[in-house]
Write an enzyme that holds these catalytic residues in place. Structure first.
Site, PDB file in Angstrom:
ATOM      1  N   TYR A  87       0.820  -1.252   0.115  1.00  0.00           N
ATOM      2  CA  TYR A  87      -0.007  -0.314  -0.323  1.00  0.00           C
ATOM      3  C   TYR A  87       0.722   1.377  -0.136  1.00  0.00           C
ATOM      4  O   TYR A  87       0.318   2.162  -0.427  1.00  0.00           O
ATOM      5  CB  TYR A  87      -0.882  -0.035   1.270  1.00  0.00           C
ATOM      6  CG  TYR A  87      -2.282  -0.658   1.120  1.00  0.00           C
ATOM      7  CD1 TYR A  87      -2.262  -1.939   0.547  1.00  0.00           C
ATOM      8  CD2 TYR A  87      -3.413   0.224   1.208  1.00  0.00           C
ATOM      9  CE1 TYR A  87      -3.748  -2.584   0.473  1.00  0.00           C
ATOM     10  CE2 TYR A  87      -4.745  -0.611   1.104  1.00  0.00           C
ATOM     11  CZ  TYR A  87      -4.664  -1.855   0.565  1.00  0.00           C
ATOM     12  OH  TYR A  87      -5.829  -2.445   0.603  1.00  0.00           O
ATOM     13  N   LYS A 146       3.375 -15.247   1.740  1.00  0.00           N
ATOM     14  CA  LYS A 146       3.504 -16.122   0.673  1.00  0.00           C
ATOM     15  C   LYS A 146       5.079 -16.349   0.635  1.00  0.00           C
ATOM     16  O   LYS A 146       5.694 -15.865  -0.284  1.00  0.00           O
ATOM     17  CB  LYS A 146       3.043 -15.730  -0.617  1.00  0.00           C
ATOM     18  CG  LYS A 146       1.466 -15.622  -0.925  1.00  0.00           C
ATOM     19  CD  LYS A 146       1.083 -16.860  -1.488  1.00  0.00           C
ATOM     20  CE  LYS A 146       1.317 -17.138  -2.841  1.00  0.00           C
ATOM     21  NZ  LYS A 146       1.113 -18.323  -3.320  1.00  0.00           N
ATOM     22  N   ASP A 156      -2.920 -17.984   0.396  1.00  0.00           N
ATOM     23  CA  ASP A 156      -3.926 -18.581  -0.833  1.00  0.00           C
ATOM     24  C   ASP A 156      -4.423 -19.759   0.036  1.00  0.00           C
ATOM     25  O   ASP A 156      -5.607 -19.878  -0.138  1.00  0.00           O
ATOM     26  CB  ASP A 156      -3.174 -18.930  -2.094  1.00  0.00           C
ATOM     27  CG  ASP A 156      -2.034 -19.957  -1.813  1.00  0.00           C
ATOM     28  OD1 ASP A 156      -1.413 -20.061  -0.894  1.00  0.00           O
ATOM     29  OD2 ASP A 156      -1.705 -20.554  -3.022  1.00  0.00           O
ATOM     30  N   ASP A 165      -6.298  -7.284   3.688  1.00  0.00           N
ATOM     31  CA  ASP A 165      -7.482  -6.567   3.134  1.00  0.00           C
ATOM     32  C   ASP A 165      -8.371  -7.499   2.541  1.00  0.00           C
ATOM     33  O   ASP A 165      -9.624  -7.611   2.490  1.00  0.00           O
ATOM     34  CB  ASP A 165      -7.003  -5.622   1.734  1.00  0.00           C
ATOM     35  CG  ASP A 165      -8.179  -4.643   1.359  1.00  0.00           C
ATOM     36  OD1 ASP A 165      -9.173  -4.381   1.972  1.00  0.00           O
ATOM     37  OD2 ASP A 165      -7.956  -4.533   0.081  1.00  0.00           O
ATOM     38  N   ASP A 220     -12.110  -9.113   3.961  1.00  0.00           N
ATOM     39  CA  ASP A 220     -13.644  -9.304   3.330  1.00  0.00           C
ATOM     40  C   ASP A 220     -14.112 -10.444   3.118  1.00  0.00           C
ATOM     41  O   ASP A 220     -15.157 -10.826   3.314  1.00  0.00           O
ATOM     42  CB  ASP A 220     -13.288  -8.626   1.820  1.00  0.00           C
ATOM     43  CG  ASP A 220     -13.415  -6.955   1.821  1.00  0.00           C
ATOM     44  OD1 ASP A 220     -13.584  -6.508   2.776  1.00  0.00           O
ATOM     45  OD2 ASP A 220     -14.056  -6.636   0.682  1.00  0.00           O
TER      46      ASP A 220
HETATM   47  C1  IPM Z   1     -10.629  -1.372   3.780  1.00  0.00           C
HETATM   48  C2  IPM Z   1     -10.836  -0.690   2.236  1.00  0.00           C
HETATM   49  C3  IPM Z   1      -9.570   0.051   2.002  1.00  0.00           C
HETATM   50  C4  IPM Z   1      -8.219  -0.520   1.920  1.00  0.00           C
HETATM   51  C5  IPM Z   1     -10.102   1.041   1.052  1.00  0.00           C
HETATM   52  C6  IPM Z   1     -11.071   2.084   1.123  1.00  0.00           C
HETATM   53  C7  IPM Z   1      -8.582   2.270   0.876  1.00  0.00           C
HETATM   54  O1  IPM Z   1     -10.882  -1.797   1.383  1.00  0.00           O
HETATM   55  O2  IPM Z   1     -10.287  -0.712   4.867  1.00  0.00           O
HETATM   56  O3  IPM Z   1     -10.330  -2.841   3.583  1.00  0.00           O
HETATM   57  O4  IPM Z   1      -7.813  -1.071   0.941  1.00  0.00           O
HETATM   58  O5  IPM Z   1      -7.625  -0.775   2.883  1.00  0.00           O
HETATM   59 MG    MG Z   2     -10.927  -3.707   2.026  1.00  0.00          MG
END
Ligand code: IPM
Ligand code: MG
Length: 375
Positions: A143, A199, A232, A256, A260
Site C-alpha cells: 500500500y 506467501k 492462498d 484486506d 472481506d
Molecule cells: C479497507 C478498504 C480500504 C483498503 C480502501 C477503502 C482504501 O478496502 O479498509 O479494507 O483497501 O484498505
Molecule cells: Mg478492504
C-alpha cells in the site's frame, strides 16, 4: 463522571453519514446513562472533504486526528470521484490518516451472530459460533512501498502501449515484529492461538515475515500457539473451516482480501467493525481509529437502507480498546445481539427466516432501546 474522552467523528461519504448518525445516538445514550462524557467534534474526510477543501483530508483535520483520544470514521468514496487524480481520491484521505497516525495494527473481528447464521454463504454448522480476529498490518507493505507509479516505458513490440505500473512490497523486521506482538497480546486474551499468513513460497518479504513472527513467538510469547500458512491456502481454509482459526496475523494487502472474505462468512459486510491501533500516546491510550469494514455503498446511500451495526460495533471497540470500558462494550454488543434475535433486519439482512424490515435509523433506535431495557 470520568474525564471526557475526545472523539473526532468523520462520517465521510455515501452511507457513512447515515450510519454515523446512529452511532451518535449510542454515544448520547452512554453519556446520559453510564456516567461517561465525550467531547465530540465532527469533520470531513474523503469525497466530502474534497468537495469543500479540494483535498480528501484537510491538514487541520489531520492535526485534530492526532490530538483526540479516538477517531470514528464512516466510509469514503463514490463514483462521483472516479475521475479524480489518484492523489485526490477519497481513499487517499483514509490512507493518510492510517499512515500519519501510524495505526499499524488493524483489528477485524469476524463473529457470527446466532440470529444471522443462515445468512452466511456457508452452511449454518460451519459458521455457528464463529469468532475469529484478523490482525492486518496497516501502514506498510504494498500500500505504501516505494518505488510506485505509472511510468512511460519503451514502446516495443513486447510492450505494446509503452507503459509500466509499479508497486513495491516492502517490510522491515521492526514493522513485522510490532504487529506480531499485537497479535500475540490479543491471542492471550482469547483462544491463545495465532496463525500467520504470507506467501513465503514466492516472496522474500514473506520469508522475512515468517521468520520475524517466529522470532517474536520464540523470544516473547512461547506459550501462545503459533502456526504459519500460505495466504492462498489461508483463503481456502477460511471458507472451508473458518472455526479452526483464533487470531490471524497478516500483511496489509492479504489482510484486506482475507478480511472481506471473513466478513462475508458472518452473513453481511454490514456487521463487521474494525479498530486501527498505533503506539500508546502520552496518556497511555493507543492512537486509534475505528471504522466499519464495509465501504460507502453509494448505490444505497441516502435511502435509509444501510445497516448501522458495523459502525455501532466499531464504537463498541472504541469503548474497549481506547477507553478501557470493556463492560460497556459488552453491553452494547449484547444490545445488538438482542435486536437481531428479536428479528430486526436492515435491507442487507433480509433473507432466510424473514424478520421485521427496519430502516437505518430504526435499527439505531432499537439498539438504543435495547440498551435502555437493560439498565
Ligand atoms: C479497507 C478498504 C480500504 C483498503 C480502501 C477503502 C482504501 O478496502 O479498509 O479494507 O483497501 O484498505
Ligand atoms: Mg478492504
Amino acid at each position: 463522571m470520568t474525564a471526557p474522552y475526545s472523539l473526532l467523528v468523520l462520517p465521510g461519504d455515501g452511507i457513512g453519514p447515515e450510519v454515523m448518525a446512529e452511532v451518535v445516538k449510542v454515544i448520547d445514550w452512554f453519556q446520559a446513562n453510564r456516567g461517561m462524557s465525550f467531547d465530540v467534534s465532527h469533520d470531513l474526510v474523503g469525497g466530502s472533504a474534497y468537495d469543500k477543501h479540494g483535498v480528501p483530508l484537510a491538514d487541520e483535520t489531520m492535526a485534530k486526528a492526532q490530538q483526540v483520544d479516538a477517531v470514528l470514521l464512516g466510509a469514503v468514496g463514490g463514483p462521483k470521484y472516479d475521475d479524480l487524480d489518484f492523489s485526490l481520491k477519497p481513499e487517499r484521505g483514509l490512507l493518510r490518516l492510517r499512515k500519519e497516525m501510524d495505526l499499524f495494527a488493524n483489528l477485524r473481528p469476524a463473529q457470527c451472530f446466532d440470529a444471522l447464521a443462515d445468512f452466511s454463504s456457508l452452511k449454518r454448522e460451519v459458521v455457528t459460533g464463529l469468532d475469529i480476529l484478523i490482525v492486518r498490518e496497516l501502514t506498510s507493505g504494498i500500500y505504501f512501498g516505494e518505488p510506485r507509479g505509472i511510468h512511460d516505458d519503451n514502446n516495443t513490440p513486447e510492450n505494446e502501449g509503452g507503459r509500466v505500473g509499479i508497486n513495491t512490497q516492502r517490510y522491515t523486521s521492526g514493522e513485522i515484529r510490532r504487529v506480531a506482538r499485537s497479535a500475540f497480546e490479543l491471542a492471550k486474551r482469547r483462544g491463545n492461538r495465532v496463525c500467520s499468513m504470507e506467501k513465503a513460497n514466492v516472496m522474500e518479504s514473506g520469508i522475512l515475515w515468517r521468520e520475524e513472527v517466529q522470532w517474536v513467538h520464540d523470544n516473547e510469547y512461547p506459550d501462545v500457539e503459533l502456526s504459519h500458512m500460505y495466504a492462498d491456502n489461508g483463503a481456502m481454509q477460511l471458507v472451508r473451516n473458518p472455526r479452526q482459526f483464533d487470531v490471524i496475523v497478516t500483511d496489509n494487502l492479504f489482510g484486506d482480501l482475507l478480511s472481506d472474505a471473513a466478513a462475508m462468512l458472518t452473513g453481511s459486510l454490514g456487521m463487521l467493525p474494525s479498530a486501527s491501533l498505533g503506539a500508546p500516546m502520552e496518556n497511555g491510550r493507543p492512537k486509534a481509529l475505528y471504522e466499519p469494514v464495509h465501504g460507502s455503498a453509494p448505490d444505497i446511500a441516502g435511502q435509509g437502507k444501510a445497516n448501522p451495526i458495523a459502525c455501532i460495533l466499531s464504537f463498541a471497540m472504541a469503548l474497549r480498546y481506547s477507553f478501557d470500558q470493556g463492560d460497556a462494550a459488552a453491553e452494547l454488543e449484547r444490545a445488538v445481539e438482542k435486536v437481531l434475535a428479536d428479528g430486526a433486519r436492515t435491507a442487507d439482512l433480509m433473507g432466510p427466516g424473514g424478520g421485521t424490515p427496519v430502516s437505518t435509523s430504526e435499527m439505531g433506535d432499537r439498539i438504543v432501546a435495547a440498551l435502555s431495557t437493560r439498565t
